[in-house]
Design a protein around this motif. Structure first.
Motif, PDB file in Angstrom:
ATOM      1  N   ASN A 560       0.754  -1.362  -0.161  1.00  0.00           N
ATOM      2  CA  ASN A 560       0.062   0.103  -0.225  1.00  0.00           C
ATOM      3  C   ASN A 560       0.869   1.108  -0.155  1.00  0.00           C
ATOM      4  N   ALA A 561       2.018   1.306  -0.930  1.00  0.00           N
ATOM      5  CA  ALA A 561       2.897   2.405  -0.890  1.00  0.00           C
ATOM      6  C   ALA A 561       2.847   3.126  -2.091  1.00  0.00           C
ATOM      7  N   GLY A 562       2.177   2.741  -3.386  1.00  0.00           N
ATOM      8  CA  GLY A 562       2.091   3.351  -4.414  1.00  0.00           C
ATOM      9  C   GLY A 562       3.017   3.000  -5.414  1.00  0.00           C
ATOM     10  N   PHE A 563       3.271   3.654  -6.490  1.00  0.00           N
ATOM     11  CA  PHE A 563       4.455   3.220  -7.522  1.00  0.00           C
ATOM     12  C   PHE A 563       5.469   2.418  -7.123  1.00  0.00           C
ATOM     13  N   GLY A 564       6.061   1.511  -7.826  1.00  0.00           N
ATOM     14  CA  GLY A 564       7.237   0.828  -7.448  1.00  0.00           C
ATOM     15  C   GLY A 564       8.496   1.780  -7.598  1.00  0.00           C
TER      16      GLY A 564
END
Length: 597
Positions: A560-564
């Motif tokens: 749940n942290a966004g873009f890789g």
């Protein structure tokens, strides 16, 4: 008459001789051996006392001691010989009343624990001295010397090491080696290598009086069985890298796995949230364990091998290899990306309009439309073939318990889920092309996958233990490592590696912002949909370095942290700098170069 007198004298001599022998023998038994036979006559049974081995130690790859043992004193009561009228005396020594002593004993009887039962552990030395001082008045009570796990850790390593716990009454019904109160490995290496770490118990035979008191030895110890301490484990863990990985993932949920792609040795394994293994060693185990079990963050779960995630765009190198090997595409094949692909009555989106792109550019820019079209050309059977080739849908074989297989949609899986291939949703293949849909993987599976790309197509069984040191012979033996070769042409692998190199090192790559000057990193970013609506996506990054003769393969996932490229990739960058000892005065991650994937 003369003959008669001769026989009489002979008879007298014989009787006299045997009388003298009898008297001398009686004197010998009474005077010289009297005390020994008195003990034997008063002894009602010969009892085997267990001599407990020390559990094996754990070391890192450089020989640093991580886990060892310290002597620990446990109070053992024989439920057969303990006299209840001595409960007040024992209670006074232990600092409790008689009721407390009764409870200790009866709780064990209610749990079907009879015989010698360990009722208290980790006693202080003063208490041990008092019990020994009053041992003659406490029949059926003795102090047993065991070992307690101690930790010398510069990193927590909780999901690597694991913990030990007292064996349950239910398990004792099927286990023949263990006794009441014995410890067994419950998680991590402590469980997986239980047979090697536990050693073999010894036996010391003693005589037991009717009162329950014991002699020191029986038969001068000739029948005793020597104890064998547990074997030591030498781990593959790089302690500096492990510490850095734990530091970088602190406060987040996710996992990091680093592997040597040349042999499958695990250099670092982190799962967050984690826990302090030392709280599960000692007298407060039950209370601390309950707190961990009830923790809403689930710190006991090893996310590196137990949690499943959609791989997202990190799946695209596998699709590229499948397409190249099956002859569906080559390095010159292009597909047009106008920002989406209309399939059926639905538009499947991309992160941009990339125009005509070949496979190398598609990996670099993480072009969804290219891989949608590639998936349609490959079809399910060939996608399934290559997913299984890389080990997805199966355990990696890591030397840790409770590994998850993940989920991989084989033909049989699809038929079972949807009834038949004809009834599968139209967009299913397109989702598989970009690592979504039913596909779910563990970080460890991803580490094995990217290692195989790095090393030229060899799948090594990942392992944390590189060698075992025998406690008797003192010899160290390397563990056997299984491997298998994927049939991938070097030319096709080089095409995919070039795409992954461009991801990090060429403008337009989704991870160009984390480029490390002087180090050729090959990587792939990924952003995977979270299972719950409204949650942020998971952030993935897989990589290896250097491009030629790679020394490390690395996987980072942050939930749940966004873009890789925004979260996981910068973490990987710092780990690569740590591993290759690259110093920078300023962290040079250009946020303007972070692209969606």
């Amino acid at each position: 008459m003369a003959e008669l007198k001769f026989k009489y004298r002979l008879f007298v001599y014989i009787v006299g001789f045997f009388s003298i022998v009898f008297v001398l023998r009686l004197a010998y038994l009474q005077v010289l051996k009297g005390s020994i036979y008195k003990i034997k006559s008063e002894t009602q049974a010969i009892k085997a006392q267990i001599v407990y081995p020390f559990r094996g130690n754990l070391y890192d790859r450089d020989g640093n001691l991580l886990v060892y043992n310290a002597p620990s004193f446990s109070l053992q009561i024989s439920t057969e010989n303990f006299r209840l009228d001595r409960a007040p005396l024992l209670g006074k020594i232990l600092g409790m009343d008689s009721i407390g002593v009764y409870d200790l004993i009866f709780q064990n009887i209610l749990n079907y624990r009879f015989g010698d039962v360990k009722v208290l552990r980790d006693l202080d030395y003063e208490t041990v001295q008092k019990i020994e001082e009053y041992s003659d008045l406490l029949p059926g009570v003795e102090i047993v010397v065991e070992s307690k796990r101690m930790y010398n850790l510069k990193a927590r390593m909780s999901h690597i090491i694991g913990y030990i716990q007292e064996i349950s009454a239910e398990e004792l019904k099927t286990e023949t080696y263990y006794n009441l109160g014995d410890y067994v490995g419950r998680a991590g290496l402590e469980k997986y290598y239980e047979m090697e770490l536990r050693g073999l118990k010894g036996k010391r035979f003693v005589g037991v009086y009717g009162s329950g008191l014991k002699t020191e030895k029986f038969n001068e110890g000739r029948a005793d069985v020597p104890v064998k301490n547990g074997d030591d484990l030498i781990l593959s863990i790089d302690l500096k890298l492990q510490s850095k990985a734990e530091e970088l993932l602190e406060g987040r949920r996710g996992a990091i796995v680093a592997i040597d792609p040349n042999n499958g040795e695990v250099l670092a394994l982190v799962s967050k949230p984690d826990y302090d293994v030392s709280v599960l060693s000692g007298k407060n185990f039950q209370e601390n364990y309950r707190q961990l079990v009830n923790d809403k963050n689930k710190p006991l779960i090893n996310r590196a091998i137990q949690s499943r995630y959609p791989p997202g765009s990190t799946w695209k190198p596998l699709m590229a290899i499948a397409g190249l090997e099956e002859g569906v595409i080559d390095e010159r094949t292009t597909f047009f990306c106008g920002g989406q692909l209309v399939f059926g009555d639905r538009a499947f989106g991309c992160h941009g309009a990339h125009g005509n792109v070949n496979v190398t550019r598609a990996i670099q820019a993480s072009c969804n439309v290219f891989f949608y079209q590639l998936a349609l050309k490959l079809q399910l059977e060939r996608i399934s073939k290559w997913g299984l080739n890389f080990g997805f849908g199966n355990k990696t074989g890591i030397d840790l318990p409770f590994e998850n297989t993940g989920v991989f949609p084989t033909l049989e899986y699809i038929k079972k889920k949807f009834g038949s291939l004809d009834r599968t949703p139209k967009g299913l293949l397109l989702n598989y092309g970009i690592g979504q849909g039913e596909i779910s993987v563990t970080p460890m599976q991803m580490a094995v996958y990217v290692s195989a790309i790095a090393n030229g197509g060899t799948i090594y069984t990942p392992h944390l233990v590189r060698a075992i040191k025998n406690s008797l012979s003192n010899q160290t033996t390397l563990v056997n490592v299984n491997s298998r070769q994927l049939q991938i042409s070097p030319k096709n692998l080089e095409i995919v590696k070039k795409g992954m190199f461009d991801v990090v090192n060429t403008p337009g790559g989704t991870a160009f912002g984390i480029k490390i000057p002087g180090l050729d990193v090959c990587g792939k970013t990924g952003t995977a949909q979270a299972p719950q609506p409204g949650q942020m996506d998971h952030s993935w990054f897989i990589c290896f370095a250097p491009k030629d003769n790679p020394k490390i393969a690395l996987v980072v996932i942050v939930e749940n942290a966004g873009f890789g490229a925004a979260v996981a990739a910068p973490i990987a960058r710092e780990l690569l700098k740590e591993f290759f000892n690259i110093k920078e005065t300023v962290v040079q991650v250009d946020s303007l170069k972070i692209l969606p994937d």
